[in-house]
Design a protein around this motif. Sequence first.
Motif, mmCIF file in Angstrom:
data_model
loop_
_atom_site.group_PDB
_atom_site.id
_atom_site.type_symbol
_atom_site.label_atom_id
_atom_site.label_comp_id
_atom_site.label_asym_id
_atom_site.label_seq_id
_atom_site.Cartn_x
_atom_site.Cartn_y
_atom_site.Cartn_z
ATOM 1 N N THR A 3 -18.278 -4.642 -25.945
ATOM 2 C CA THR A 3 -19.071 -5.312 -24.916
ATOM 3 C C THR A 3 -20.509 -5.441 -25.400
ATOM 4 O O THR A 3 -20.989 -4.627 -26.205
ATOM 5 C CB THR A 3 -19.055 -4.547 -23.575
ATOM 6 O OG1 THR A 3 -19.639 -3.255 -23.767
ATOM 7 C CG2 THR A 3 -17.638 -4.401 -23.056
ATOM 8 N N SER A 49 -26.263 -8.680 -18.219
ATOM 9 C CA SER A 49 -24.977 -8.180 -17.761
ATOM 10 C C SER A 49 -24.104 -7.827 -18.947
ATOM 11 O O SER A 49 -24.151 -8.489 -19.989
ATOM 12 C CB SER A 49 -24.262 -9.237 -16.919
ATOM 13 O OG SER A 49 -25.058 -9.639 -15.817
ATOM 14 N N MET A 51 -20.879 -7.969 -21.009
ATOM 15 C CA MET A 51 -19.801 -8.939 -21.166
ATOM 16 C C MET A 51 -18.934 -8.563 -22.359
ATOM 17 O O MET A 51 -19.462 -8.145 -23.396
ATOM 18 C CB MET A 51 -20.349 -10.362 -21.353
ATOM 19 C CG MET A 51 -21.149 -10.903 -20.179
ATOM 20 S SD MET A 51 -21.745 -12.611 -20.460
ATOM 21 C CE MET A 51 -20.189 -13.527 -20.442
ATOM 22 N N THR A 52 -17.638 -8.732 -22.230
ATOM 23 C CA THR A 52 -16.752 -8.544 -23.370
ATOM 24 C C THR A 52 -16.813 -9.797 -24.245
ATOM 25 O O THR A 52 -17.280 -10.866 -23.814
ATOM 26 C CB THR A 52 -15.305 -8.317 -22.933
ATOM 27 O OG1 THR A 52 -14.815 -9.516 -22.319
ATOM 28 C CG2 THR A 52 -15.214 -7.152 -21.943
ATOM 29 N N ASP A 54 -14.298 -11.553 -25.096
ATOM 30 C CA ASP A 54 -13.440 -12.538 -24.441
ATOM 31 C C ASP A 54 -14.191 -13.266 -23.331
ATOM 32 O O ASP A 54 -14.058 -14.486 -23.173
ATOM 33 C CB ASP A 54 -12.194 -11.869 -23.858
ATOM 34 C CG ASP A 54 -11.187 -11.452 -24.918
ATOM 35 O OD1 ASP A 54 -11.292 -11.938 -26.067
ATOM 36 O OD2 ASP A 54 -10.298 -10.644 -24.602
ATOM 37 N N ASP A 55 -14.991 -12.529 -22.551
ATOM 38 C CA ASP A 55 -15.794 -13.146 -21.491
ATOM 39 C C ASP A 55 -16.751 -14.185 -22.076
ATOM 40 O O ASP A 55 -16.909 -15.292 -21.532
ATOM 41 C CB ASP A 55 -16.618 -12.085 -20.748
ATOM 42 C CG ASP A 55 -15.766 -11.126 -19.933
ATOM 43 O OD1 ASP A 55 -14.638 -11.499 -19.569
ATOM 44 O OD2 ASP A 55 -16.245 -9.994 -19.679
ATOM 45 N N GLN A 58 -14.922 -17.289 -23.369
ATOM 46 C CA GLN A 58 -14.449 -18.108 -22.259
ATOM 47 C C GLN A 58 -15.585 -18.915 -21.645
ATOM 48 O O GLN A 58 -15.421 -20.095 -21.316
ATOM 49 C CB GLN A 58 -13.797 -17.221 -21.194
ATOM 50 C CG GLN A 58 -13.235 -17.997 -20.013
ATOM 51 C CD GLN A 58 -12.538 -17.096 -19.004
ATOM 52 O OE1 GLN A 58 -12.484 -15.882 -19.165
ATOM 53 N NE2 GLN A 58 -11.996 -17.694 -17.953
ATOM 54 N N GLN A 59 -16.768 -18.292 -21.517
ATOM 55 C CA GLN A 59 -17.887 -18.995 -20.892
ATOM 56 C C GLN A 59 -18.389 -20.132 -21.765
ATOM 57 O O GLN A 59 -18.683 -21.221 -21.270
ATOM 58 C CB GLN A 59 -19.016 -18.025 -20.580
ATOM 59 C CG GLN A 59 -20.155 -18.672 -19.811
ATOM 60 C CD GLN A 59 -21.121 -17.667 -19.217
ATOM 61 O OE1 GLN A 59 -20.772 -16.512 -18.986
ATOM 62 N NE2 GLN A 59 -22.338 -18.091 -18.966
#
Length: 213
Positions: A3, A49, A51-52, A54-55, A58-59
Amino acid sequence: MTTLKIFEIFYSLQGESSRVGLPTIFIRLTGCPLRCGYCDTEYAFKGGSNMTLDDIMQQIAAYDTRYVCVTGGEPLAQKGCIELLTRLGDAGYQVSLETSGAMDIAEVDSRVKVIMDIKTPGSGEVEKNRWENLPLLKAGDEVKWVICSREDYDWAKLMLQTRAFPADCDQLFSPSFHEVSGETLASWILQDHLKVRMQLQLHKILWGEKQGV
């Protein structure tokens, strides 16, 4: 699972480097160990924040561009940044990394265009320059100098003459916003026939000094 503390992800035109003007996704990581006097991203020293990877992937998939710039703060201050850079390269993005020059770049993925600062005396952080990074720069990487005064300019010239910079790395000279005018810096470069690329911050010309551009 890796993360990262991400301050913001946004889509804009690249304002600096040889990719200036290209629509780019910016991933701004929180935090920086330096406190340069001309810093224009102090707001990113804290906050954000978790975030992984993957997050993050995706964004950024929502934006229709292959250019990604990982910036800060100082992105390499977070260990997971190295993994993020590799993940972006594996996904086919054209990745650039904006780094202060104070952190080791040895583990940065070779596909990444490194945009590395050299801190001038006017920055207040000249002693943080990690000169051991110079031989790690590769063809296509770029070195950025923010010039705050004539003294900074003369110091930068001396460093270019006395330090072993790779010949195939562009040298980017930028006037410090509100301290040296673009016209003044341009005249110094032309008078000295200095083999550098002068750049202005396109995003500030277009939108002024504000976050998220």
